[in-house]
Design a protein around this motif. Structure first.
Motif, PDB file in Angstrom:
ATOM      1  N   TYR A 134     -28.854  59.475  -2.937  1.00 62.23           N
ATOM      2  CA  TYR A 134     -28.460  61.017  -2.496  1.00 62.23           C
ATOM      3  C   TYR A 134     -26.760  61.004  -1.717  1.00 62.23           C
ATOM      4  N   ALA A 135     -26.424  60.338  -1.706  1.00 65.20           N
ATOM      5  CA  ALA A 135     -24.464  59.833  -1.441  1.00 65.20           C
ATOM      6  C   ALA A 135     -23.723  60.787  -2.184  1.00 65.20           C
ATOM      7  N   ALA A 136     -24.289  60.696  -3.846  1.00 68.88           N
ATOM      8  CA  ALA A 136     -24.680  61.230  -4.675  1.00 68.88           C
ATOM      9  C   ALA A 136     -24.618  62.377  -5.088  1.00 68.88           C
ATOM     10  N   TRP A 137     -25.702  62.715  -4.055  1.00 68.74           N
ATOM     11  CA  TRP A 137     -26.406  64.450  -4.732  1.00 68.74           C
ATOM     12  C   TRP A 137     -25.243  65.077  -4.177  1.00 68.74           C
ATOM     13  N   LEU A 138     -24.446  64.287  -2.718  1.00 72.42           N
ATOM     14  CA  LEU A 138     -24.260  65.431  -1.527  1.00 72.42           C
ATOM     15  C   LEU A 138     -22.192  65.775  -1.865  1.00 72.42           C
ATOM     16  N   LYS A 139     -22.002  64.140  -3.177  1.00 66.79           N
ATOM     17  CA  LYS A 139     -21.032  64.178  -3.259  1.00 66.79           C
ATOM     18  C   LYS A 139     -20.303  65.793  -5.111  1.00 66.79           C
TER      19      LYS A 139
END
Length: 584
Positions: A231-236
């Protein structure tokens, strides 16, 4: 809880069936008050089905193993729940309820209306990536010792089943999210994923859970950690050409203020009062600065510009501070000193049986405030209260020095009054003893923050700091911080105040360090309204104390005021005022 419900049901039945000799029924007052208490239990049970994470953190653990996937269906169910509760409230006549039940009525009504507004008007689920975060509830299950560890870990394991679906749904809901809130979500998820990557495994080692079961649990923890990091990577990496502004806007701000602060004043009125308070504090600070100037500057010429004079004096006093690696230990050392002072002055009762634990701020809480208190839920009355302290580890020397000059030896003491004794920690202990569960669960943030600010002034008024002008000057500076929180929050979210203007106000007129001003800009860009709670609550409490003092005349005692005020739980000050000032 079960025993309480049975007792209430039995009492309610006796009131509904009891007849007088003349054939009349028991008074409406008794019937409605008893029925309302029974309704509160039903309301909370239904609330927790829709809000299991909130239930966990209040200490109600029936739904610990459930993680609701945030989608249109779950929002629709929550909306139907709020409508049902508002219909139920409509069956009670407020004028025949007890005073405490009237407050509960208002709190439930406000919460249900607020939830409807959040779902239908604010719609933060579309633009706030940080609103999707499972880590806090899981960390609570892991860290709090309310049940045997193996029971808690099995709840943890079952709850993890929905984590991948939770974050996949979060990705579907978000539309042009706020950039600043996206960055916050990335920071918090990457900072808190250790709960699943290492903390869970470390806890499993302490149990006798069979190895095959442990292996399944570890595999699910890895899947959960992967989903969180994913999720963090997707947001980034997400494409976001037209992000929503972090500014809430005047209309949404006014509504949110009404539901969150529950003040007797409007946002504009609180803002206007804050502007006047800023002028008063500048005059008071100038008085102390002139008094202190010869002590620190000898016969050097005193600046004619008031703000320059105050700034020089504060800058000189701010050089007295602890070293970066002493910050947490210095806070720990303050707690027994504050307790002893409150007892010696008989300001209010401090319960010695309720533990306060100073700890490093957990990673999943990072990025909003440098110090905070996490209290046990109202169902976990024996749980720990944590004083969370942000770490300065790894900070560049200049940034750490700026931060520590802000939290110098004077401010550090005031911070501990605010967060711990007799501030947040003390108030929240009292709240858990309040006459109803509703006041603890639906606590009013402005009352909670206002009390903490009020206690700073109260301690100094009663001789804390030996009435030294240095301490009073620094408290004025600290109080100016609450005042400017209101000015900044209102000006940013309902207007166009820029980062440069915020930093100039905070460094030039509120005498804050650059690091503190930068952090405040970050905070106002990822929160709204909450920053106004400090000053709005403080002002209402001070106004109430003055009115109560006039009412009681020669019978007035500060301890009585403090303990009576806290006895109502975390209720909005406007409702407490009605009760404390009511003519008998």
């Amino acid at each position: 809880m079960i025993k309480k419900s049975i007792l209430i049901a039995a009492i309610a039945l006796s009131f509904f069936t009891a007849c007088k000799k003349d054939g009349g029924v028991a008074p409406q007052f008794q019937k409605d008050s008893t029925a309302f208490v029974a309704y509160e239990d039903r309301f909370l049970e239904e609330l927790w089905k829709h809000q299991p994470d909130w239930a966990t953190q209040t200490g109600y653990h029936k739904y610990d193993s459930i993680l609701i996937v945030p989608n249109a269906d779950s929002r629709d169910k929550l909306l139907k729940f709020t409508r049902k509760q508002l219909d139920s409230l409509g069956n009670f006549e407020q004028n025949v309820l007890t005073d405490n039940n009237k407050i509960d009525y208002h709190l439930i009504e406000n919460q249900m209306q607020y939830t409807q507004w959040q779902l239908q008007q604010e719609k933060a689920y579309e633009w706030d990536p940080s609103s999707y975060n499972v880590i806090g509830a899981f960390a609570f299950i892991l860290n709090e010792k309310y049940e045997p560890l193996d029971h808690r870990l099995r709840s943890f394991y079952m709850k993890m089943a929905n984590i991948p679906a939770y974050y996949k749904e979060a990705e579907k809901q978000l539309k042009n999210p706020v950039t600043e809130l996206t960055d916050l979500a990335i920071e918090q998820h990457n900072g808190g994923v250790s709960v699943f990557e290492s903390d869970f495994a470390d806890s499993l080692k302490k149990t006798n859970i069979p190895q095959p079961e442990k292996q399944k649990m570890l595999e699910r923890a890895k899947q959960s950690a992967d989903a969180i990091k994913g999720y963090a990577a997707w947001l980034k990496s997400m494409k976001n050409d037209k992000p929503r502004s972090f500014r809430l806007g005047k209309e949404l701000y006014q509504d949110k203020f009404k539901y969150e602060i529950q003040s007797a004043s409007t946002p504009q009125q609180v803002f206007n009062a804050a502007m006047e308070r800023k002028k008063y504090l500048h005059r008071d600070m100038a008085k102390y600065s002139k008094q202190l100037w010869p002590k620190y500057f000898g016969k050097a010429a005193m600046p004619t510009d008031t703000l320059e004079l105050i700034g020089k004096m504060i800058d000189t006093l701010s050089s007295k501070h602890v070293q970066p690696d002493e910050f947490q230990s210095a806070i720990s050392a303050q707690i027994p000193k504050l307790t002893a002072f409150v007892k010696s002055k008989d300001l209010l009762f401090i319960d010695p049986t309720k533990p306060l634990v100073v700890r490093k701020e957990p990673g999943y809480m990072a990025g909003v405030a440098g110090a905070s208190v996490s209290s046990p839920g109202p169902y976990d009355k024996t749980g720990n209260t944590y004083f969370n302290v942000g770490s300065l580890s790894g900070w560049p020397a200049a940034k750490a020095e700026s931060y520590l000059r802000e939290y110098n030896q004077y401010i550090l003491q005031i911070l501990c009054i605010h967060e711990a004794i007799p501030g947040h920690y003390t108030q929240l202990v009292y709240a858990n003893k309040a006459p109803s569960m509703i006041k603890s669960i639906l606590g009013n943030g402005a009352m909670i923050e206002g009390w903490a600010v009020y206690t700073e002034q109260m301690m100094l008024e009663n001789g804390y700091g030996n009435n030294e002008p240095e301490m009073w000057l620094m408290w004025d500076k600290w109080n100016l911080r609450s005042v400017c929180n209101t000015i900044v929050d209102y000006s940013v979210h309902t207007g166009t105040m820029t980062k440069e203007q915020v930093v100039k106000l905070l460094t030039h007129e509120a005498f804050q360090q650059q690091a503190e001003a930068d952090n405040k800009w970050k905070r106002v860009s990822v929160t709204s309204v909450q920053l106004t709670s400090y000053y709005s609550g403080y002002k209402e409490i001070i106004d109430l104390r003055e009115s109560y003092k006039k009412k009681m005349a020669e019978k007035y005692k500060l301890k009585d005021f403090n303990e009576k005020f806290l006895s109502y739980g975390s209720a909005p000050v406007k409702y407490i005022s009605e009760l404390m000032l009511k003519k008998k």
